[in-house]
Design a protein around this motif. Sequence first.
Motif, mmCIF file in Angstrom:
data_model
loop_
_atom_site.group_PDB
_atom_site.id
_atom_site.type_symbol
_atom_site.label_atom_id
_atom_site.label_comp_id
_atom_site.label_asym_id
_atom_site.label_seq_id
_atom_site.Cartn_x
_atom_site.Cartn_y
_atom_site.Cartn_z
ATOM 1 N N ASP A 168 1.861 -4.905 -1.560
ATOM 2 C CA ASP A 168 0.765 -4.900 -2.536
ATOM 3 C C ASP A 168 -0.345 -4.011 -1.985
ATOM 4 O O ASP A 168 -1.057 -4.389 -1.050
ATOM 5 C CB ASP A 168 0.276 -6.348 -2.733
ATOM 6 C CG ASP A 168 -0.846 -6.453 -3.766
ATOM 7 O OD1 ASP A 168 -1.294 -5.409 -4.278
ATOM 8 O OD2 ASP A 168 -1.269 -7.586 -4.065
ATOM 9 N N ILE A 169 -0.480 -2.815 -2.555
ATOM 10 C CA ILE A 169 -1.488 -1.871 -2.049
ATOM 11 C C ILE A 169 -2.680 -1.889 -2.991
ATOM 12 O O ILE A 169 -2.655 -1.313 -4.079
ATOM 13 C CB ILE A 169 -0.921 -0.441 -1.897
ATOM 14 C CG1 ILE A 169 0.457 -0.463 -1.227
ATOM 15 C CG2 ILE A 169 -1.910 0.419 -1.105
ATOM 16 C CD1 ILE A 169 1.111 0.891 -1.066
ATOM 17 N N THR A 179 -4.989 1.716 2.423
ATOM 18 C CA THR A 179 -5.538 1.035 1.243
ATOM 19 C C THR A 179 -6.011 2.085 0.239
ATOM 20 O O THR A 179 -6.176 3.264 0.582
ATOM 21 C CB THR A 179 -6.756 0.150 1.598
ATOM 22 O OG1 THR A 179 -7.865 1.010 1.901
ATOM 23 C CG2 THR A 179 -6.490 -0.758 2.776
ATOM 24 N N GLY A 180 -6.277 1.600 -0.998
ATOM 25 C CA GLY A 180 -6.753 2.505 -2.037
ATOM 26 C C GLY A 180 -8.070 3.170 -1.651
ATOM 27 O O GLY A 180 -8.321 4.323 -2.000
ATOM 28 N N ALA A 181 -8.904 2.445 -0.908
ATOM 29 C CA ALA A 181 -10.217 2.987 -0.523
ATOM 30 C C ALA A 181 -10.054 4.265 0.293
ATOM 31 O O ALA A 181 -10.849 5.202 0.178
ATOM 32 C CB ALA A 181 -10.990 1.943 0.274
ATOM 33 N N PHE A 182 -9.027 4.306 1.109
ATOM 34 C CA PHE A 182 -8.767 5.493 1.925
ATOM 35 C C PHE A 182 -8.458 6.706 1.033
ATOM 36 O O PHE A 182 -8.989 7.800 1.231
ATOM 37 C CB PHE A 182 -7.595 5.187 2.872
ATOM 38 C CG PHE A 182 -7.050 6.398 3.566
ATOM 39 C CD1 PHE A 182 -7.753 7.005 4.593
ATOM 40 C CD2 PHE A 182 -5.830 6.932 3.182
ATOM 41 C CE1 PHE A 182 -7.249 8.130 5.230
ATOM 42 C CE2 PHE A 182 -5.316 8.049 3.814
ATOM 43 C CZ PHE A 182 -6.023 8.645 4.837
ATOM 44 N N GLU A 215 11.335 -0.444 -5.663
ATOM 45 C CA GLU A 215 11.155 -0.658 -7.102
ATOM 46 C C GLU A 215 9.660 -0.691 -7.414
ATOM 47 O O GLU A 215 8.887 -1.263 -6.643
ATOM 48 C CB GLU A 215 11.658 -2.032 -7.539
ATOM 49 C CG GLU A 215 13.005 -2.429 -7.041
ATOM 50 C CD GLU A 215 13.366 -3.810 -7.563
ATOM 51 O OE1 GLU A 215 13.948 -3.862 -8.653
ATOM 52 O OE2 GLU A 215 13.053 -4.806 -6.890
ATOM 53 N N VAL A 216 9.305 -0.117 -8.554
ATOM 54 C CA VAL A 216 7.920 -0.218 -9.038
ATOM 55 C C VAL A 216 7.991 -0.803 -10.449
ATOM 56 O O VAL A 216 8.570 -0.192 -11.342
ATOM 57 C CB VAL A 216 7.216 1.164 -9.079
ATOM 58 C CG1 VAL A 216 5.762 0.997 -9.512
ATOM 59 C CG2 VAL A 216 7.299 1.861 -7.736
ATOM 60 N N PRO A 217 7.432 -2.001 -10.651
ATOM 61 C CA PRO A 217 7.509 -2.605 -11.989
ATOM 62 C C PRO A 217 6.600 -1.873 -12.977
ATOM 63 O O PRO A 217 5.710 -1.121 -12.560
ATOM 64 C CB PRO A 217 7.001 -4.030 -11.761
ATOM 65 C CG PRO A 217 6.133 -3.936 -10.555
ATOM 66 C CD PRO A 217 6.677 -2.826 -9.698
ATOM 67 N N ILE A 218 6.795 -2.143 -14.256
ATOM 68 C CA ILE A 218 5.866 -1.630 -15.266
ATOM 69 C C ILE A 218 4.517 -2.289 -14.982
ATOM 70 O O ILE A 218 4.462 -3.470 -14.648
ATOM 71 C CB ILE A 218 6.319 -2.060 -16.694
ATOM 72 C CG1 ILE A 218 7.734 -1.589 -16.951
ATOM 73 C CG2 ILE A 218 5.368 -1.540 -17.772
ATOM 74 C CD1 ILE A 218 8.385 -2.316 -18.121
ATOM 75 N N ALA A 219 3.436 -1.534 -15.099
ATOM 76 C CA ALA A 219 2.082 -2.058 -14.869
ATOM 77 C C ALA A 219 1.967 -2.758 -13.506
ATOM 78 O O ALA A 219 1.686 -3.960 -13.426
ATOM 79 C CB ALA A 219 1.672 -3.004 -15.993
ATOM 80 N N PRO A 220 2.154 -2.029 -12.406
ATOM 81 C CA PRO A 220 2.131 -2.657 -11.074
ATOM 82 C C PRO A 220 0.791 -3.308 -10.729
ATOM 83 O O PRO A 220 0.750 -4.251 -9.951
ATOM 84 C CB PRO A 220 2.431 -1.489 -10.114
ATOM 85 C CG PRO A 220 2.117 -0.247 -10.882
ATOM 86 C CD PRO A 220 2.396 -0.564 -12.308
ATOM 87 N N GLY A 248 -2.803 -1.443 -7.686
ATOM 88 C CA GLY A 248 -3.283 -0.254 -8.403
ATOM 89 C C GLY A 248 -2.909 1.052 -7.736
ATOM 90 O O GLY A 248 -2.632 2.063 -8.406
ATOM 91 N N THR A 249 -2.861 1.053 -6.420
ATOM 92 C CA THR A 249 -2.627 2.298 -5.680
ATOM 93 C C THR A 249 -1.226 2.850 -5.881
ATOM 94 O O THR A 249 -1.001 4.051 -5.700
ATOM 95 C CB THR A 249 -2.951 2.051 -4.188
ATOM 96 O OG1 THR A 249 -4.275 1.524 -4.110
ATOM 97 C CG2 THR A 249 -2.873 3.304 -3.363
ATOM 98 N N VAL A 250 -0.275 2.007 -6.265
ATOM 99 C CA VAL A 250 1.093 2.517 -6.433
ATOM 100 C C VAL A 250 1.272 3.213 -7.791
ATOM 101 O O VAL A 250 2.358 3.702 -8.097
ATOM 102 C CB VAL A 250 2.189 1.461 -6.149
ATOM 103 C CG1 VAL A 250 1.907 0.761 -4.834
ATOM 104 C CG2 VAL A 250 2.348 0.456 -7.255
#
Length: 237
Positions: free
Chosen positions: A84-85, A110-113, A213-218, A193-195
């Motif tokens: 979970d990113i 992380t997303g902040a980076f 795997e990346v689900p719809i709306a991660p 959100g970052t993925v």
Amino acid sequence: MNIGLDVGSTTAKIVHMETGEIIFSEVVPSHRWRELIDDGQDEKRIISTGYFRKKVPHFTAITEITAASLGARYHDPEAQVIIDIGGQDTKVIDLRSNTFIINDKCSAGTGAFLELAARYFDIPVDSLGDMHQRATKEVQINNTCGVFAISEMISQLVGGYTMEDVIYGLHQAFARRIAQMVPPADKVMLIGGTVQNTGIVDAVNAVLDSKIEVPIAPQLVNALGAALYRERSNSSR
Ligand code: ADP
């Protein structure tokens, strides 16, 4: 109807579920979480999760680990590990042993980076994925710790690499940093959100041996998991 409300460190997400189907969802910055809840909406329907779960109206508050596990299993009951990113931290959950590790040190992984890098280049964070796909050379970036990574980036740009190449290198460094947290597994699900950045997904895919795997709306998986928690307890009554 059951409502999952996930108020994280960066964004707030809501999912409305009825008989196992998502009928509504929305994402806003965390400080605007109130916009997600109608006045007079029954607090008893809300299962909250995320960093600020206890600060918002709720019937029950559940941890992100519980929410992520339920949300991920809804998409794939055979998922073994979740990455979970989010905005300020990254969590790796091993669903086989119900254990997790979290990294929130110096924004590494992380997303902040990535937001820091996007701000440096003066581009929107959601264009990082396209930039990654346009890279033609592999740039070595070793640091994933905020300011150090930026100075490494600058020295590669001065050395003649393009913005696209440097972003590609950043994503690779980011993925290597995250891979250190991930146990061996056949199936790994990426959420958060970052993925939504396809460059991150490609880079993680390249460094891990697992099926990714990346689900719809991660970004909505934890809010979905919270809504499912309620569905589950309703059906067991
Ligand atoms: P949290 O739950 O920790 O608040 P989220 O899982 O909502 O965080 O993820 C927020 C992060 O996702 C932010 O850092 C943001 O920059 C990033 N993000 C959101 N949308 C995109 C996108 N389309 N491309 C790249 N990054 C994105």
